[in-house]
Structure formats: C-alpha cells, structure tokens
Design an enzyme around this catalytic site. Sequence first.
Site, PDB file in Angstrom:
ATOM      1  N   GLY A  81      59.835  19.103  49.915  1.00 32.30           N
ATOM      2  CA  GLY A  81      58.704  18.776  50.847  1.00 32.30           C
ATOM      3  C   GLY A  81      58.787  17.454  51.545  1.00 32.30           C
ATOM      4  O   GLY A  81      59.591  16.798  51.109  1.00 32.30           O
ATOM      5  N   GLN A  83      56.013  10.768  56.687  1.00 33.89           N
ATOM      6  CA  GLN A  83      57.510  10.238  55.901  1.00 33.89           C
ATOM      7  C   GLN A  83      58.328  10.307  57.060  1.00 33.89           C
ATOM      8  O   GLN A  83      59.551   9.606  56.641  1.00 33.89           O
ATOM      9  CB  GLN A  83      57.712  11.293  54.814  1.00 33.89           C
ATOM     10  CG  GLN A  83      56.862  11.170  53.649  1.00 33.89           C
ATOM     11  CD  GLN A  83      57.302  12.102  52.503  1.00 33.89           C
ATOM     12  OE1 GLN A  83      57.273  13.229  52.479  1.00 33.89           O
ATOM     13  NE2 GLN A  83      58.435  11.724  51.751  1.00 33.89           N
ATOM     14  N   CYS A  89      60.343  11.560  45.429  1.00 32.35           N
ATOM     15  CA  CYS A  89      59.848  11.657  46.606  1.00 32.35           C
ATOM     16  C   CYS A  89      61.010  10.842  47.468  1.00 32.35           C
ATOM     17  O   CYS A  89      61.851   9.906  47.279  1.00 32.35           O
ATOM     18  CB  CYS A  89      58.711  10.524  46.584  1.00 32.35           C
ATOM     19  SG  CYS A  89      57.954  10.483  48.313  1.00 32.35           S
ATOM     20  N   LEU A  90      61.018  11.635  48.687  1.00 34.42           N
ATOM     21  CA  LEU A  90      62.443  11.255  49.532  1.00 34.42           C
ATOM     22  C   LEU A  90      62.141   9.617  50.027  1.00 34.42           C
ATOM     23  O   LEU A  90      63.000   9.138  50.362  1.00 34.42           O
ATOM     24  CB  LEU A  90      62.487  11.888  50.491  1.00 34.42           C
ATOM     25  CG  LEU A  90      62.935  13.646  50.332  1.00 34.42           C
ATOM     26  CD1 LEU A  90      62.722  14.444  51.567  1.00 34.42           C
ATOM     27  CD2 LEU A  90      64.494  13.423  49.791  1.00 34.42           C
ATOM     28  N   HIS A 128      51.164  16.812  46.022  1.00 34.19           N
ATOM     29  CA  HIS A 128      51.997  15.790  46.437  1.00 34.19           C
ATOM     30  C   HIS A 128      52.117  15.370  47.969  1.00 34.19           C
ATOM     31  O   HIS A 128      51.935  14.493  48.494  1.00 34.19           O
ATOM     32  CB  HIS A 128      53.285  16.018  45.769  1.00 34.19           C
ATOM     33  CG  HIS A 128      54.410  14.887  46.229  1.00 34.19           C
ATOM     34  ND1 HIS A 128      55.010  14.108  44.992  1.00 34.19           N
ATOM     35  CD2 HIS A 128      54.794  14.338  47.270  1.00 34.19           C
ATOM     36  CE1 HIS A 128      55.736  13.128  45.676  1.00 34.19           C
ATOM     37  NE2 HIS A 128      55.746  13.285  47.138  1.00 34.19           N
ATOM     38  N   GLU A 129      52.479  16.441  48.661  1.00 37.51           N
ATOM     39  CA  GLU A 129      52.645  16.498  50.159  1.00 37.51           C
ATOM     40  C   GLU A 129      51.306  15.985  50.755  1.00 37.51           C
ATOM     41  O   GLU A 129      50.952  15.135  51.569  1.00 37.51           O
ATOM     42  CB  GLU A 129      53.268  17.684  50.948  1.00 37.51           C
ATOM     43  CG  GLU A 129      54.521  17.986  50.148  1.00 37.51           C
ATOM     44  CD  GLU A 129      55.395  16.853  50.232  1.00 37.51           C
ATOM     45  OE1 GLU A 129      55.277  16.050  51.361  1.00 37.51           O
ATOM     46  OE2 GLU A 129      56.095  16.738  49.446  1.00 37.51           O
ATOM     47  N   HIS A 132      50.303  12.448  50.760  1.00 37.36           N
ATOM     48  CA  HIS A 132      51.098  11.634  51.816  1.00 37.36           C
ATOM     49  C   HIS A 132      50.348  11.344  52.975  1.00 37.36           C
ATOM     50  O   HIS A 132      50.217  10.300  53.714  1.00 37.36           O
ATOM     51  CB  HIS A 132      52.481  12.260  52.188  1.00 37.36           C
ATOM     52  CG  HIS A 132      53.568  11.820  51.372  1.00 37.36           C
ATOM     53  ND1 HIS A 132      53.726  10.560  50.965  1.00 37.36           N
ATOM     54  CD2 HIS A 132      54.375  12.799  50.697  1.00 37.36           C
ATOM     55  CE1 HIS A 132      54.888  10.615  50.156  1.00 37.36           C
ATOM     56  NE2 HIS A 132      55.188  11.793  49.816  1.00 37.36           N
TER      57      HIS A 132
HETATM   58 NI    NI Z   1      56.814  12.357  48.765  1.00 39.69          NI
END
Ligand code: NI
Length: 185
Positions: free
Chosen positions: A53, A58, A103-104, A145-146, A149
């Site tokens: 994701g 991000q 998480c990236l 999760h997304e 953000h």
């Molecule tokens: Ni994330």
Amino acid sequence: MPVEPRLLEVIRLGHPVLRSVAEPVPEEWFSSGRLEELGRNLIRTMLVEEGVGLAAPQVAEELRLFAYWLPAHRGEAEIEPTIVVNPEIRIVDSVLEEGWEGCLSIPGLRGLVPRARRIKIRGRTVDGGALSLTADGFHARVIQHEYDHLDGVVFLDRMTSAQSLTFEEEWQRYGVTDSELDDDD
Ligand code: NI
C-alpha cells in the site's frame, strides 16, 4: 502514447506531511488526467518499493487517496493494484485482530497492530466512478493502515504496546512472523 509512470520519493517519519490531515481530491481533478497520473505513479512506486500500500501523503501529496494491492496468498486470489480516492470507511465487525505491519515511511520496523476484522470502504476511482467494497482480514488491515495515512496517523500510533516492535531482519531471523505477509503498507 501514455507517459511511463514515474518513481516518486517516499517520505519518512519526521516529514511534517506524514502528520497532516490530507485534503479531499477536488472534483475538477477527476477529469484532468492529473489524478490518473498520480495514481499510476503511486502504483509504480508501491510495487518497486515492495509495499502492499502507498498513500498520497507518503509521497508528500496532501490528498485523500491511496494505492494498495494484495498478492495471492493462501488460496486467496490476488487483488490487483487499486487506487481509492476520497475514501470513507465503516467498521462492519469491530472485533480487533492483531497482525504485523510495516510501513514504507518507517523502513525496517515491524509491529503488532490491532485492527477491525471487517470493514466497508466507499470512495471513487481516478475516473470519478463509484467504488464500494467489503474487506476482511489482511485486506481490511491494509485499507485501515492506508486510510490512517490520510489523517496523519501511522501504525506506531495504533500499537497497544511497543513491546512487539522489531527490526525486519530480526523479525525474519527469530521467526516472529507467523501468518501475515512480509510486506510494507
Ligand atoms: Ni504506511
């Protein structure tokens, strides 16, 4: 000829955009091609960075959209890369299940996060079409999760304790992984 999708820079924890509340995508974006381009760039970046994701904040775009996908797993079919714009989430089954997340924007770390087991999401596609689906398990986890953000929330905020926080290398070495996918959201 369509332009090749671009690789975008993924910002990391500490960048103020990750802690901001993103704005809804304005109506005029849906017919502009601009949204489609951002969507394609998000998907390409997500896949190259090996995430499941990636939300617009991000990549420092303060807009309410995200990309996600689910590889085929345990007999469940792959969910192809999808972009959800201006989403709304409703919890259908509020029973919380703990699962590993990464998480990236927080590279190298994994932690156990409780998430609602089943959710319903409504939103738009990049073309402006309606999108509505029910998700459970890992699918529901990735979407929650997304979605977080978009409100400046990261998985660390959702952990009930920091005790499970683990570096990815140790997470793999000591086999703390059990059922979930080894991917960043
Ligand atoms: Ni994330």
